[in-house]
Structures are given as C-alpha cells and as structure tokens.
Design an enzyme around this catalytic site. Structure first.
Site, PDB file in Angstrom:
ATOM      1  N   LYS A 116      10.009   8.584  -5.511  1.00 56.80           N
ATOM      2  CA  LYS A 116       8.804   8.755  -6.684  1.00 56.80           C
ATOM      3  C   LYS A 116       9.297   8.397  -7.840  1.00 56.80           C
ATOM      4  CE  LYS A 116       6.255  12.116  -3.898  1.00 56.80           C
ATOM      5  NZ  LYS A 116       7.179  12.337  -2.634  1.00 56.80           N
TER       6      LYS A 116
HETATM    7  C1  LIG Z   1       6.551  12.089  -1.364  1.00 59.91           C
HETATM    8  C2  LIG Z   1       7.378  11.532  -0.300  1.00 59.91           C
HETATM    9  C3  LIG Z   1       7.004  11.038   1.064  1.00 59.91           C
HETATM   10  C4  LIG Z   1       5.353  10.633   0.997  1.00 59.91           C
HETATM   11  O1  LIG Z   1       4.782   9.805   0.364  1.00 59.91           O
HETATM   12  P1  LIG Z   1       3.239   9.980  -0.190  1.00 59.91           P
HETATM   13  O2  LIG Z   1       2.987   9.022  -1.143  1.00 59.91           O
HETATM   14  O3  LIG Z   1       2.874  11.337  -0.567  1.00 59.91           O
HETATM   15  O4  LIG Z   1       2.443   9.657   1.160  1.00 59.91           O
HETATM   16  C5  LIG Z   1       7.687  10.772   1.882  1.00 59.91           C
HETATM   17  N1  LIG Z   1       9.117  10.807   1.866  1.00 59.91           N
HETATM   18  C6  LIG Z   1       9.609  11.125   0.630  1.00 59.91           C
HETATM   19  C7  LIG Z   1      11.202  11.515   0.817  1.00 59.91           C
HETATM   20  C8  LIG Z   1       8.662  11.738  -0.228  1.00 59.91           C
HETATM   21  O5  LIG Z   1       9.289  12.329  -1.522  1.00 59.91           O
END
Ligand SMILES: *Cc1c(COP(=O)(O)O)cnc(C)c1O
Length: 486
Positions: free
Chosen positions: A108
């Site tokens: 993210k």
């Molecule tokens: C947020 C997250 C996901 C999922 O991503 P999305 O965009 O919500 O589908 C998967 N793995 C990790 C480590 C995350 O932080």
C-alpha cells in the site's frame, strides 16, 4: 480524461475532483471514462519513476506533467531502497513481485506515499483552501501506510479506524506509535467490515458534511475506493512485465499471468487497467483466504456478503464487502443503472447476482481460487524449504492459488504484498517452529531460523512510545469526525 460515477454517469468530474472527493455523492465510485491506449513497449523501457509518471499522466490529465514526474521521482526513489517494483525469482517461471520495500513494509506504500502529493496538488488545481479530513477504515496495512504518507502534510488531518483484534501486534504498534501533529488512531469494536461500514456511513451523511463545511472542513478517503489509490498501482504491473522482457524470459507481446492476494479488489483491479491499457497481461488470478466471497462470485456470478466472517492469518484480506468490485462491474456492463441496482440489492439484501453474460465476460480475464488456513501454512513452509523463498501469509495465499492456476508456458507473477516480518508469529508457526507470544521475540526467532533480517522500520517499533489507545464503537466514528475544528 474525465471520471464518472459507477452509479450515475451524469456525475462527471476531473481527476483532481475525483481525488479530493474520494467517493461520488450518491455512493458510487469514480471510474475513468475510457482506457487510455499506451505504447506499452516504450513504457516498459523506462525506469520505475519515469514509468510511473508515464502511467499517471494518462489519467491525471488536469495535473501538470512536470509535477507528476517530480512527484514520482521523489516517491519511488530512496523511500523504496532502490527496490521499487522488484521482481524476485521463486521457481521455474513463477516470480514474486515484491511490493513491500517501502517504509511500512506493505504494497500500500506505492499508493499512499504518492497520494498525499496528489491530494495537495489537486486542491491547488481546484483553488481549494479548505482543510481535508481523511477518514480511513483499515484492516491493518492501509492505516499505517496512510498515516506514514499523510503525517504532517499541511491542510490535512487524518483519523484511522482499525478493528480491535483484527490486526497483528506489529500492525497495531505501527499505527499506535505514529508520529505527527495531524494524526489520530482509534480501535473500533468489531471486524473490518464494521469499521468500514461506520466510515462509509459518515461519508454518506449529508448532515455531517454540512456541519463540517461550516468549519471549512471537507471529508476525503484514503481507502482504495479513491482513484488516487488505484492509479499508482497500475505501474508495477508494467514494471514486472518489463523485467521479464529485460531478463530475456519473454519477448514483448507474450502473455504473463498475475496472481493477486485480494481483499478489497483494488490491487487486482489495477492489473485489469494495465491490461486494458495495452500491457500483454494474460489472466488475473484472484486469490482469497477462507473469506472466499470473491471465489464464489467469480465462479457463480452470485455475490453473497451474508456469510460467516473468519479471522485469518492474512487479516488484510479478511473482507466480506469488496468495494472495488463495483468498478469492474461497471467496466464490464457499461451500465450505471445496472451497477446502481446491484449495489442497492447488496445493501438491502446482502447479495446480488449478475447476468450470465456479465459473468462470462469477467471470467474471460479473471481466474480465482482460495486457500484454507492449513494450506497457507503449508505453502509458507514449502516455498521456504523447496525454493528458499520466505513469504508472508497474504503472499502465501496467492502462491497456493497460483500453483493451482498455473498455465503451462505462461509465466506467473505472484504479487508479494507484505514483508514476512510483519506477521512473524504466523510465519514462524508455519515453518514448524515454536512461536513466542510476543511479536518482537517472534521477529528475532524468525531472523535466527532463516538468516534473513527484519526491516529496520519494524524492528525499531519496540522502542517507540505508544500514542493512541482509544477504543470506540462503530457508531462513535461520526462523533470523532465532528470533533474536528477549523
Ligand atoms: C491490502 C492488502 C491486500 C489486499 O489488497 P486489496 O487491494 O484490498 O485487494 C493483500 N495483502 C496485503 C498484505 C495487504 O495489505
């Protein structure tokens, strides 16, 4: 390029407005009016920051391209330790796109290190002088990545809400120790959907918006429902593809499949945009944990949020209402009325079913699968013992599904979304080691047993003072929003 709401095409906005507003007034999500067609081969020749600028400028057409180039250069240089979009070999023609070399050790960061710059510039583009109050519902990783991105950004306040007990201890501490004068963190009783629903209610409440407007405060979101969150994620699909070309593993034009550990459907949807822009993406494989609402949907066409919620070892995927799926439904049906009706059915009845032709169109691109908890653990252990590749629980879900969905002769890139040291107890236990109760001791044990080093930003949390300890009910989120003053 203009953007309109998935539920009402009449609501058209610029990219700056989409980013400032987050969600459309009637609850829809902003989508681009078309898929820009790019020279994907030329983009693949660029270094990561220039690649990012090239993708961003296709969508953020009311931004100065020089600003975008500078913002991308600042974001994807040192903060990612030279490893932005790094592709690691795992075994055969399966690869891991390691997206956790940023400051908070989860993918993210790609969006949330850039988005504050995009937001400040959007306000500048629109001559907005109000204070922006960002409300974030998080299952763990978004909260910290948003706090890290937005702390001490002028004209912005940020409040983060995470479910009690829904995060790892490391994730909780990452948030509770966040520095900055403009940040606040709350634990919310319930699960992620309770927190997310509470925050969505505040966004939908016109009376709250009016009261805040009197104080010159505007609400905005940093969740992946905001277009500014999605667009930076398109870039690393290009980066992964480019590395396979550069390494001589494929020639340009050959298909590559991607397997994505999925929660809110943002990360995998970015891959869909990359494909529609002209990158030779083959299939996008949607990997779920035991909360396999998306697996069921992609197989049957029926989305049912009314089901048991499981707390798993991959908490960032513990989601029953996968918000960004709405964008895909719009792109596949091309009908705002149809999306609006599906979403209202989801709100009222907890489920909906798409038409058979809609499902068939989705299945042309999207494959799917899920992993039970014991399969996740086994996957972590197998990848380590067989390939010497250490992965976290979320990535392990994707490896498990990727093996089921692997096509002969088509390279498979697994998106590795978090550092294994973010979930040290689960990873240690999976390796068959006794896991200490304490996350930091587990982190050390994991270092000792694997010979890998924990990221410094995680190891140092142990020494940091906790700043936030409030626990509230979902209904109190509105009160928190209303407590902000001009
Ligand atoms: C947020 C997250 C996901 C999922 O991503 P999305 O965009 O919500 O589908 C998967 N793995 C990790 C480590 C995350 O932080």
């Amino acid at each position: 390029m203009q953007f309109f709401s998935t539920r009402d095409q009449g609501r058209r906005v610029t990219s700056s407005e989409a980013i400032v507003q987050g969600l459309s007034d009637e609850g829809g999500l902003f989508v681009p009016e078309s898929f820009p067609q790019v020279d994907a081969k030329a983009i693949c020749d660029l270094e990561y920051p220039a690649m990012a600028a090239a993708v961003l400028k296709e969508y953020l057409t009311d931004y100065d391209p020089a600003f975008l180039a500078e913002a991308a250069a600042k974001t994807y240089g040192d903060a990612f330790g030279g490893k932005a979009g790094y592709l690691a070999p795992v075994e055969g023609d399966t690869w891991a796109l390691e997206l956790w070399h940023g400051p908070t050790c989860a993918f993210k960061d790609y969006a949330l290190q850039l988005m504050p710059k995009l937001l400040v510039e959007a306000k500048h583009n629109l001559n907005h002088t109000e204070k922006t109050l960002i409300l974030v519902a998080t299952s763990g990783d978004t909260g910290k990545a948003a706090l890290d991105g937005y702390h001490d950004i002028s004209g912005v306040e940020i409040a983060v809400f995470y479910p009690t007990g829904g995060t790892s201890e490391i994730q909780r501490l990452q948030m509770a120790t966040q520095e900055g004068a403009n940040v606040a963190v709350y634990a919310v009783r319930g699960n992620f959907d309770d927190a997310q629903t509470g925050v969505k209610r505040v966004f939908a409440d016109k009376a709250i918006a009016a009261q805040l407007a009197q104080r010159n405060i505007h609400l905005s979101s940093a969740n992946s429902i905001n277009w500014g969150r999605l667009v930076p994620q398109i870039v690393y699909y290009f980066a992964a593809y480019a590395q396979l070309v550069k390494a001589g593993k494929i020639s340009f034009g050959q298909e590559v499949d991607f397997c994505v550990p999925t929660g809110n459907f943002g990360d995998i949807l970015a891959g869909y945009y990359a494909k529609r822009m002209g990158l030779p993406v083959g299939r996008l494989v949607c990997a779920s944990n035991k909360n396999n609402v998306l697996t069921d949907f992609l197989r049957t066409g029926t989305y049912t949020a009314k089901r048991t919620f499981y707390k798993t070892s991959s908490p960032s995927m513990d989601i029953l209402v996968s918000s960004n799926l709405e964008r895909l439904l719009y792109h596949v049906t091309g009908s705002d009325a149809e999306v609006a009706s599906l979403m209202s059915r989801l709100n009222q009845e907890g489920s909906y079913t798409v038409r058979p032709e809609t499902l068939a169109a989705i299945q042309e691109t999207f494959a799917c699968g899920y992993a039970e908890e014991d399969q996740v653990a086994r996957e972590i252990r197998t990848r380590w013992e067989k390939d010497g590749y250490l992965c976290d629980t979320h990535t392990a879900v994707a490896f498990h599904v990727a093996r089921e969905q692997k096509r002969e002769g088509v390279p498979m890139v697994v998106l590795s979304t978090a550092s294994p040291f973010k979930f040290p107890r689960s990873v240690l236990a999976a390796l068959g080691q006794a896991a200490p109760e304490n996350d930091f001791e587990a982190m050390q044990s994991l270092e000792q047993s694997t010979g890998r080093t924990a990221p410094a930003s995680l190891a140092c949390l142990r020494q940091k003072a906790e700043r936030f300890d409030a626990v509230i009910d979902p209904a109190e989120i509105a009160g928190v929003a209303l407590s902000y003053q001009e």
